[in-house]
Design an enzyme around this catalytic site. Structure first.
Site, mmCIF file in Angstrom:
data_model
loop_
_atom_site.group_PDB
_atom_site.id
_atom_site.type_symbol
_atom_site.label_atom_id
_atom_site.label_comp_id
_atom_site.label_asym_id
_atom_site.label_seq_id
_atom_site.Cartn_x
_atom_site.Cartn_y
_atom_site.Cartn_z
ATOM 1 N NE ARG A 45 -2.462 -2.486 3.473
ATOM 2 C CZ ARG A 45 -2.979 -2.757 4.660
ATOM 3 N NH1 ARG A 45 -3.150 -1.789 5.546
ATOM 4 N NH2 ARG A 45 -3.320 -3.987 4.971
ATOM 5 C CG ASP B 137 -0.026 5.829 4.510
ATOM 6 O OD1 ASP B 137 -0.715 4.801 4.379
ATOM 7 O OD2 ASP B 137 0.674 6.074 5.506
ATOM 8 N NE ARG C 221 4.366 10.045 5.785
ATOM 9 C CZ ARG C 221 3.034 10.027 5.912
ATOM 10 N NH1 ARG C 221 2.336 9.027 5.376
ATOM 11 N NH2 ARG C 221 2.412 10.965 6.553
#
Lengths: 246, 246
Positions: free
Chosen positions: A51, A53, A198
């Site tokens: 995935r 975000d 991140r």
């Protein structure tokens, strides 16, 4: 049914992320909707390498799906790009073995993160970079990165919301380099935990701002405490760049 | 009231153009709304070097306005950028003479146009370039450009919708160069008619595709017939780059 491996790029700005979820615009939803149109309404289940975000981009996300349609390789992107919304584009669709799995067969992944350091906001890069004005200490950031390389338990650099139990991953490469008024962070690893790139970037940037020492990385890896690491920097600077298969 | 000259950039993607018009989101409307907030509700009339159309960007649009507020030059952009929507950013606000006029005092303007020539759509450049896949004949385009330089009546390269009567303008420079998989067109002129840069580019691109000869430019300038020139290429590839004052 024959299986194909599909390389797709997307501008994550107007998506709630990759994976299908109720009442949100997602990449997977739009991708499967386009596939259904091409297959006369038949639902085609896709499976991706992972995935991304909300706001996160992909230069090359990999998915696989099974299809009864026989289209030449160079015509697939044209057929799909004619149906897809303009913030998703298929780059390649190639035939693969029936047991190819976009997720489990991935050997390494590469992510990149872009930080724009100019004084004033840049309207053209607001959705594509993280804006952090000012100087960064290159030597210190590179030293911090070197301490993160290799196999470690990355619990300190992972969102507590993750469901994954095994938080051991291997980071093969971290390159940090300046390009004009941007810093680029390039990560190659065996796999990445939820928000890991991140949080790694947010922590290295604090080293670059001399708010924490490079050596602090070793302590973070050892102590495994998320709240001691740096902030989760914003999604719009992040790019899934490449997924490699053996 | 003291007068200031303001340099602002904007991403034209989500604007119906620069100039205020009813029930549309425009740059001028948002800019004056931000100025009103800064002036405790007082309406501040601005005047710009010119309009830009829907989708068209500005790296440096120039406006002037009169203001009773005394803010140091380096603090103006910070104050305004904190209020403006993120697709507009003020780069500079400098004091000028009371009779400075952003529109009438402009001596030359520079526009740039970006053409992306890759085979497949690029999701990250869809709002910032015109997509025209394939090769372009550089020599022919440069020859066409050279015939357009100088003072001419540009009626053939101007939308028939324009209200302006005098269609004589001077083109000082046209640079055409390749940068990676993009072609950039750079125009410097005394002023530009409605859609002039987009029609000039559309016509030169037809020369690049060998659909018309470079020499055709001389005929178009002479015959002054819009329908004989090339298409008005899309706004998203166009940038107001610079406005020069004496």
């Amino acid at each position: 049914m024959p299986r194909v491996k599909c390389t797709l790029s997307y501008d994550g700005t107007h998506f709630s992320g990759y994976q299908v979820q109720p009442s949100s615009r997602t990449v997977q939803y739009e991708f499967e909707r386009a596939l259904a149109k091409l297959h006369k309404g038949q639902h085609i289940q896709t499976r991706s390498s992972g995935r991304t975000d909300a706001g996160v981009h992909a230069v090359a996300q990999i998915s696989h799906f099974d299809t009864p349609i026989d289209i030449p390789r160079d015509k697939w992107p044209i057929a799909l790009n004619g149906i897809l919304p303009e913030d998703i584009a298929v780059k390649d669709v190639e035939p693969v073995a029936d047991d190819f799995d976009a997720r489990y067969d991935a050997v390494t992944k590469e992510y990149r993160y872009r930080v724009y350091t100019g004084k004033h906001p840049d309207v053209f890069r607001r959705n594509y970079t993280y804006h952090l004005p000012g100087l960064l200490d290159e030597e210190a950031m590179k030293q911090a990165a070197s301490l993160l390389l290799g196999e470690h338990d990355f619990t300190a650099f992972c969102s507590p919301k993750t469901n994954v139990k095994d938080k051991v991953r291997t980071l093969y490469e971290i390159d940090i380099y300046k390009q004009g008024d941007e810093w680029h962070f390039r990560y190659v690893g065996s796999g990445f935990l939820y928000q890991m790139v991140r949080i790694l970037t947010g922590t290295i940037l604090e080293v670059g701002k001399q708010k924490r020492s490079p050596e602090n990385m070793t302590e973070l890896l050892k102590d495994k405490k998320r709240h001691l690491a740096g902030p989760t920097v914003s999604g719009q600077g992040l790019y899934l760049w490449e997924v490699n298969y053996s």
